[in-house]
Design a protein around this motif. Structure first.
Motif, PDB file in Angstrom:
ATOM      1  N   ALA A 236       0.779  -1.359  -0.373  1.00 50.13           N
ATOM      2  CA  ALA A 236       0.039  -0.393   0.142  1.00 50.13           C
ATOM      3  C   ALA A 236       0.689   1.583   0.518  1.00 50.13           C
ATOM      4  N   LYS A 237       2.198   1.222   0.513  1.00 48.94           N
ATOM      5  CA  LYS A 237       2.640   2.118   0.862  1.00 48.94           C
ATOM      6  C   LYS A 237       3.284   2.677  -0.771  1.00 48.94           C
ATOM      7  N   PHE A 238       3.581   1.802  -0.918  1.00 50.11           N
ATOM      8  CA  PHE A 238       4.429   1.685  -2.488  1.00 50.11           C
ATOM      9  C   PHE A 238       3.493   2.218  -3.656  1.00 50.11           C
ATOM     10  N   ILE A 239       2.179   2.052  -3.357  1.00 48.15           N
ATOM     11  CA  ILE A 239       1.392   2.554  -4.698  1.00 48.15           C
ATOM     12  C   ILE A 239       2.032   4.421  -5.236  1.00 48.15           C
ATOM     13  N   GLY A 240       1.703   4.875  -6.433  1.00 52.29           N
ATOM     14  CA  GLY A 240       2.070   5.929  -6.646  1.00 52.29           C
ATOM     15  C   GLY A 240       3.881   6.461  -6.657  1.00 52.29           C
ATOM     16  N   LYS A 241       4.275   5.117  -6.003  1.00 52.41           N
ATOM     17  CA  LYS A 241       6.042   5.831  -6.239  1.00 52.41           C
ATOM     18  C   LYS A 241       6.682   5.573  -7.767  1.00 52.41           C
ATOM     19  N   THR A 242       8.020   5.882  -7.700  1.00 57.68           N
ATOM     20  CA  THR A 242       8.904   5.612  -8.702  1.00 57.68           C
ATOM     21  C   THR A 242      10.336   3.934  -8.801  1.00 57.68           C
ATOM     22  N   VAL A 243       9.996   3.573  -9.378  1.00 55.50           N
ATOM     23  CA  VAL A 243      11.135   2.245  -9.122  1.00 55.50           C
ATOM     24  C   VAL A 243      12.047   2.617 -10.641  1.00 55.50           C
ATOM     25  N   LYS A 244      14.114   2.147 -10.510  1.00 60.36           N
ATOM     26  CA  LYS A 244      14.366   2.224 -11.373  1.00 60.36           C
ATOM     27  C   LYS A 244      14.309   0.743 -12.119  1.00 60.36           C
ATOM     28  N   LEU A 245      13.958   0.917 -13.662  1.00 61.36           N
ATOM     29  CA  LEU A 245      14.093  -0.650 -14.512  1.00 61.36           C
ATOM     30  C   LEU A 245      15.650  -0.361 -13.996  1.00 61.36           C
ATOM     31  N   PRO A 246      15.780  -2.566 -14.294  1.00 67.71           N
ATOM     32  CA  PRO A 246      17.277  -2.941 -14.053  1.00 67.71           C
ATOM     33  C   PRO A 246      17.554  -3.544 -14.973  1.00 67.71           C
ATOM     34  N   LEU A 247      19.323  -3.114 -15.626  1.00 67.96           N
ATOM     35  CA  LEU A 247      19.084  -3.145 -16.826  1.00 67.96           C
ATOM     36  C   LEU A 247      19.108  -2.278 -18.243  1.00 67.96           C
ATOM     37  N   VAL A 248      17.909  -0.541 -17.388  1.00 67.55           N
ATOM     38  CA  VAL A 248      17.067  -0.286 -18.540  1.00 67.55           C
ATOM     39  C   VAL A 248      17.218   1.196 -17.744  1.00 67.55           C
ATOM     40  N   ASP A 249      17.862   2.380 -17.914  1.00 71.26           N
ATOM     41  CA  ASP A 249      18.523   3.599 -17.504  1.00 71.26           C
ATOM     42  C   ASP A 249      16.218   4.382 -18.042  1.00 71.26           C
ATOM     43  N   ARG A 250      15.734   3.748 -17.449  1.00 67.19           N
ATOM     44  CA  ARG A 250      14.364   4.609 -17.317  1.00 67.19           C
ATOM     45  C   ARG A 250      13.732   4.097 -15.554  1.00 67.19           C
ATOM     46  N   GLU A 251      13.231   5.040 -15.392  1.00 65.37           N
ATOM     47  CA  GLU A 251      12.005   5.109 -14.331  1.00 65.37           C
ATOM     48  C   GLU A 251      10.308   4.635 -14.589  1.00 65.37           C
ATOM     49  N   ILE A 252      10.389   3.691 -13.943  1.00 67.60           N
ATOM     50  CA  ILE A 252       8.645   3.536 -13.919  1.00 67.60           C
ATOM     51  C   ILE A 252       8.260   3.768 -12.919  1.00 67.60           C
ATOM     52  N   LYS A 253       6.307   3.777 -12.816  1.00 68.63           N
ATOM     53  CA  LYS A 253       5.568   3.774 -11.887  1.00 68.63           C
ATOM     54  C   LYS A 253       5.186   2.648 -11.439  1.00 68.63           C
ATOM     55  N   ILE A 254       4.759   2.279  -9.845  1.00 66.95           N
ATOM     56  CA  ILE A 254       3.883   1.500  -9.237  1.00 66.95           C
ATOM     57  C   ILE A 254       3.169   1.557  -8.936  1.00 66.95           C
ATOM     58  N   ILE A 255       1.796   0.373  -9.659  1.00 66.70           N
ATOM     59  CA  ILE A 255       0.203   0.961 -10.353  1.00 66.70           C
ATOM     60  C   ILE A 255      -0.322   0.206  -9.209  1.00 66.70           C
ATOM     61  N   SER A 256      -1.853   0.669  -9.087  1.00 72.56           N
ATOM     62  CA  SER A 256      -2.276  -0.297  -8.588  1.00 72.56           C
ATOM     63  C   SER A 256      -3.776  -1.836  -9.828  1.00 72.56           C
ATOM     64  N   ASP A 257      -3.785  -2.503  -9.394  1.00 75.06           N
ATOM     65  CA  ASP A 257      -4.523  -2.631 -10.612  1.00 75.06           C
ATOM     66  C   ASP A 257      -5.750  -4.231  -9.363  1.00 75.06           C
ATOM     67  N   TYR A 258      -6.992  -4.582  -9.445  1.00 76.11           N
ATOM     68  CA  TYR A 258      -7.624  -5.677  -9.280  1.00 76.11           C
ATOM     69  C   TYR A 258      -7.095  -7.223  -9.935  1.00 76.11           C
ATOM     70  N   VAL A 259      -6.838  -6.711 -10.673  1.00 77.60           N
ATOM     71  CA  VAL A 259      -6.874  -8.475 -11.886  1.00 77.60           C
ATOM     72  C   VAL A 259      -5.109  -8.820 -10.675  1.00 77.60           C
ATOM     73  N   VAL A 260      -4.280  -8.236 -10.267  1.00 74.44           N
ATOM     74  CA  VAL A 260      -3.130  -8.595  -9.854  1.00 74.44           C
ATOM     75  C   VAL A 260      -3.165  -9.640  -8.756  1.00 74.44           C
ATOM     76  N   ASP A 261      -3.573 -11.188  -9.283  1.00 75.41           N
ATOM     77  CA  ASP A 261      -2.927 -12.061  -8.173  1.00 75.41           C
ATOM     78  C   ASP A 261      -2.111 -12.097  -7.197  1.00 75.41           C
ATOM     79  N   LYS A 262      -2.515 -11.616  -5.914  1.00 76.75           N
ATOM     80  CA  LYS A 262      -2.102 -11.303  -4.942  1.00 76.75           C
ATOM     81  C   LYS A 262      -1.078 -12.527  -4.207  1.00 76.75           C
ATOM     82  N   SER A 263      -1.138 -13.934  -4.710  1.00 77.56           N
ATOM     83  CA  SER A 263      -0.597 -14.932  -4.029  1.00 77.56           C
ATOM     84  C   SER A 263       0.316 -15.282  -5.444  1.00 77.56           C
TER      85      SER A 263
END
Length: 883
Positions: A236-263
């Motif tokens: 929950a605390k990470f939603i909306g923040k950004t992460v660095k994409l490994p191997l690539v010099d690019r940043e991407i967002k952390i988003i939320s979607d109900y289709v994601v399987d928590k398990s």
């Protein structure tokens, strides 16, 4: 009539007769009700396999039954051009020559395709003829012949002009091997052993990271986001923040979607909208961009130079190696997941963004659901209605275009300038190349290079076979459309059945057929699907050569329970051939004995209980069989016919009739033969839809010498005579007595040549009358020399006792067998059986044996134990009979 049934000779004769005499050709007839079917068009690459044999046999049974009922029947044959499958075959032939389709060019390649189709495309049609299919061969259609091509163009143009067909760039299933897009239902899924890679995605500026689990590390190069479930408190605390994409010099967002399987994995997943269907939907909901990193040849694009041009598999290895070296790879786990494969070449499918033609199917799907919900169309069995409806309710727009050369070229034209470059004028859908552009008045056009999905032309099949493309209101179409029933396997409900319903309702404003009969898949005797790799394929051609076509058809029919897969083996065909021989031999016996009778009675009169009984039994059988045929319970119909003919007609009535058949009184002989022939002829009509060859041949012989009444395939069901239902109950009394006496004789090893005296101690006075009136039946079939009816008798010495048919029956054995010797033999059998019980019981009590032995071996031991116990029980009963 020849002594031995020669199936090959008879089959060749009648196949030729039906085709040459156009037995199954249909003409317009306003005085008769039509019954229409069309064959699911087989690919021209195909040869008859057991699934085909089952499908067409069931259809042929239906059409022959309806013809006997007086319908104006039509079954239309045809073949499908088979798009990708057929092109693959010819490309493989070129490869052997060291050439490709590009060496020939499109026009020359298509000439090669047509040549191949002409030379080999009719193989499966010849096999259908050999199988005896009652098709109207004058109406043979091909999905790429002139009439069908016109129908395809007309349908496309109508849908295009309504705005239902559009061109757009969307995510599609792409086969790199076939170099074409595929629709969702052309992708087959297989479980594959692979890995699940856990990768660190570092958060910006905080030193923390989120771990993502993926089966596709190579597509990390095209990631746009990381997604978590909004209800997952871990993230929950990470939603909306950004992460660095490994191997690539690019940043991407952390988003939320109900289709994601928590398990799944860590509950955090990477999102690559350009290369995954679920990711693409998430991307649309979150307004994410797309970055394409795999091209149509399955190689990496738009990536770092070290990965550029690598195949997907090569890139995966390099990316994993680099993730590990950079410290981003946390761990790797073994993982089994479902992988999409091309349904034609089995190559792995990639999800790619591609410019394609699509059909908006939303409204068409709703109408197709309504048609089955309001009863205009029914499924047999009804259980298939639900998956049909669910699929339509969740159906996405249909990707129509294919990037191959063999098929219906999309009838869309683009206006081009003098240099051949496309102008800004709107594309035009047209039957022929336009003469002038309505926009710029230009006169140069190029046609779209893509061809239509094979299933587009197949979806038009129910109306295109009646030349809808030539004339939407022609007489054939008005009379024969819609078809009465479609018989098909459940594997193409979505590929074909639903599409035909959509198009039928769209263009004809009516369903293409009233009923859909779904049959199962033919499996081997162990329940496994037949496949070349397992070596369990049974070739129907081999079976026809070895056992006869009627045997193949009957064996398939009697296991074809609607909607359920079926098991079949060599023994099934052997038993079916034995049935054909039984029909032949019984018919021959009756025909031989009818030779000195100038004319049989037309008005059947019964004189004995057996006569009344067989007529009543046939009436009941005919009613049940016809009802089964009507409801597509063909397996039940086949078994009913088998049971009646073999057990009731041959084993009982023919045997009971033999005394009268041998009578010197021609009138007596004539009466019983009249009944025998009436039942035989009527049974031949019932069995002819399943076993047409033998039925046709015997029917011809039976009617030889009489006024010509035609072949059985053109006859109508004879009127069934009403039977005396009370005769069935009376015969049950006699059958119970005879069967149980026969069993007892067999158990006591009393030869059939030995006649025995019997005492019938009456337990039921009502049944005494039946037995006395028909005493001759008991004597004849149970080999009883004399019967005395008695009351309250005590057990007689040296007799065997059974209770049957309302009597205690004592078989008097004195002088017939050595009682003491028989007792000793039975005692010895009991002792041996007890030893077997002891051995098998000890084995089953041995925990080491149970632990180590295979389940099949344990079952064998249990079976031996049961058989030994049963033998002890039965032998003790026999010993008790001897006193």
């Amino acid at each position: 009539m020849k002594k031995v049934y020669n199936s090959k000779e008879i089959e060749e004769k009648w196949c030729k007769y039906w085709i040459e005499n156009k037995t199954f050709s249909a003409k317009l007839d306003g005085n008769r009700k039509p019954f229409t079917m069309f064959i699911p068009p087989a690919n021209i690459t195909g040869s008859l396999h057991m699934g085909h044999a089952l499908n067409v046999t069931l259809q042929d049974i239906i059409i022959r039954f309806k013809k006997l009922k007086g319908y104006n029947t039509l079954w239309v044959p045809g073949t499908d051009h088979g798009g990708i499958a057929t092109q693959n075959v010819v490309e493989k032939l070129l490869k052997k020559e060291g050439r490709t389709k590009y060496d020939l060019g499109r026009d020359k390649f298509l000439e090669k395709m047509q040549q191949w189709k002409t030379e080999t495309g009719s193989a499966i049609l010849d096999q259908l003829k050999k199988l005896g299919c009652g098709l109207d061969w004058d109406r043979l259609a091909f999905t790429m012949d002139e009439s069908r091509s016109k129908a395809v163009k007309k349908a496309f143009i109508k849908l295009f002009n309504k705005g239902l067909i559009y061109r757009g760039k969307r995510l599609v299933n792409w086969c790199s091997r076939c170099a074409t897009a595929l629709s969702d239902i052309e992708v087959e899924y297989e479980d594959e052993r692979s890995n699940l890679w856990y990768i660190k995605y570092p958060l910006r500026d905080c030193g923390e990271y989120i771990i993502v689990a993926t089966t596709r590390p190579e597509t990390i190069l095209g990631d746009i986001a990381v997604a978590v479930n909004p209800d997952d408190n871990r993230y929950a605390k990470f939603i909306g923040k950004t992460v660095k994409l490994p191997l690539v010099d690019r940043e991407i967002k952390i988003i939320s979607d109900y289709v994601v399987d928590k398990s799944f994995g860590t509950g955090a997943v990477k999102i690559t909208p350009a290369h995954d269907a679920v990711d693409n939907e998430i991307g649309k909901r979150s307004n994410l961009e797309t970055i394409e990193v795999i091209d149509t040849s399955g190689r990496m694009i738009n990536v770092l130079s070290k990965y550029l041009g690598l195949s997907v598999e090569e890139a995966r290895k390099e990316v994993v190696k680099d993730l590990k070296a950079s410290g981003f790879l946390v761990k790797t786990e073994d993982y089994v997941h479902s992988v999409g494969k091309c349904y034609r070449c089995s190559a792995k499918i990639e999800s790619l963004m591609s410019e394609q033609w699509f059909l908006n199917v939303k409204k068409m799907s709703e109408k197709a659901v309504e048609a089955v919900n309001d009863g205009r169309m029914s499924f047999y069995p009804q259980s298939w209605k639900k998956p049909y409806v669910l699929w339509l309710e969740n159906l996405k727009d249909w990707c129509l275009s294919r990037q191959i050369w063999w098929g219906h070229k999309i009838p869309v034209y683009y206006c081009v300038d003098e240099k051949g470059k496309r102008t800004n004028c709107s594309p035009v859908a047209s039957l022929d190349r336009p003469a002038v552009c309505s926009c710029c008045k230009g006169r140069k056009f190029i046609q779209d290079e893509d061809v239509l999905d094979t299933w587009f032309s197949s979806a038009l099949w129910p109306m295109s076979i009646f030349d809808w493309g030539e004339d939407e209101n022609n007489e054939d179409l008005r009379y024969f459309y819609p078809a009465s029933v479609l018989a098909t396997g459940h594997e193409i409900i979505y590929l074909w059945v639903a599409r035909m319903v959509q198009f039928g309702l769209e263009f004809m404003k009516d369903v293409p057929y009233s009923n859909v009969f779904i049959h199962g898949i033919v499996r081997d005797k162990n329940g496994k699907k037949m496949s070349k790799s397992l070596g369990n394929v049974v070739n129907p051609g081999d079976i026809m050569d070895k056992y006869g076509t009627d045997a193949l058809r009957f064996a398939l029919a009697q296991v074809a329970a609607p909607g359920r897969d079926m098991q079949i083996s060599e023994e099934s065909f052997l038993a079916a051939r034995n049935f054909a021989n039984k029909i032949w031999n019984a018919s021959r016996f009756i025909i031989i004995n009818s030779q000195d009778i100038s004319e049989l009675d037309k008005n059947i009169q019964t004189f004995e209980l057996a006569d009344e009984w067989i007529i009543a039994e046939f009436a009941a059988t005919a009613s049940k069989v016809k009802a089964d045929y009507e409801s597509y319970n063909i397996d039940s119909a086949a078994r009913e016919i088998y049971d009646f003919f073999w057990t009731k007609y041959c084993d009982w009535y023919v045997e009971l009739s033999k005394i009268r058949i041998m009578s010197a009184d021609l009138n007596v002989k004539k009466r019983v033969l009249s009944i025998l022939v009436y039942v035989l002829k009527s049974t031949l009509q019932l069995v002819s839809p399943v076993m047409p060859f033998i039925a046709e041949e015997i029917w011809r012989i039976l009617n030889k010498g009489e006024k010509y009444i035609g072949i059985i395939s053109e006859s109508s069901f004879a009127e069934v005579k009403e039977g005396n239902s009370g005769s069935i109950e009376k015969m049950k009394v006699l059958q119970d007595i005879i069967v149980k006496i026969r069993i007892l004789r067999s158990e006591m090893n009393i030869s059939p040549a030995v006649w025995i005296e019997a005492l019938f101690n009456v337990l039921d006075e009502r049944k005494e009358k039946v037995a006395k009136e028909n005493e001759s039946y008991i004597k004849q079939l149970a080999r009883i020399s004399s019967i005395r009816f008695v009351r309250n008798i005590t057990r007689t010495k040296n007799s065997a006792l059974i209770v049957a048919g309302g009597f205690e029956i004592f078989l008097l054995l004195e002088g017939l067998i050595d009682i003491d010797k028989e007792k000793a033999r039975l005692a010895k059998e009991i002792a041996l059986a007890k030893q077997e019980v002891g051995r098998t019981t000890l084995k089953l009590q041995n925990k080491y044996f149970i632990k180590r032995a295979a389940e099949s071996e344990i079952e064998k031991i249990k079976l031996r134990l049961n058989e030994a116990n049963l033998k002890i029980e039965k032998t003790k009963e026999s010993l008790k009979f001897l006193g």
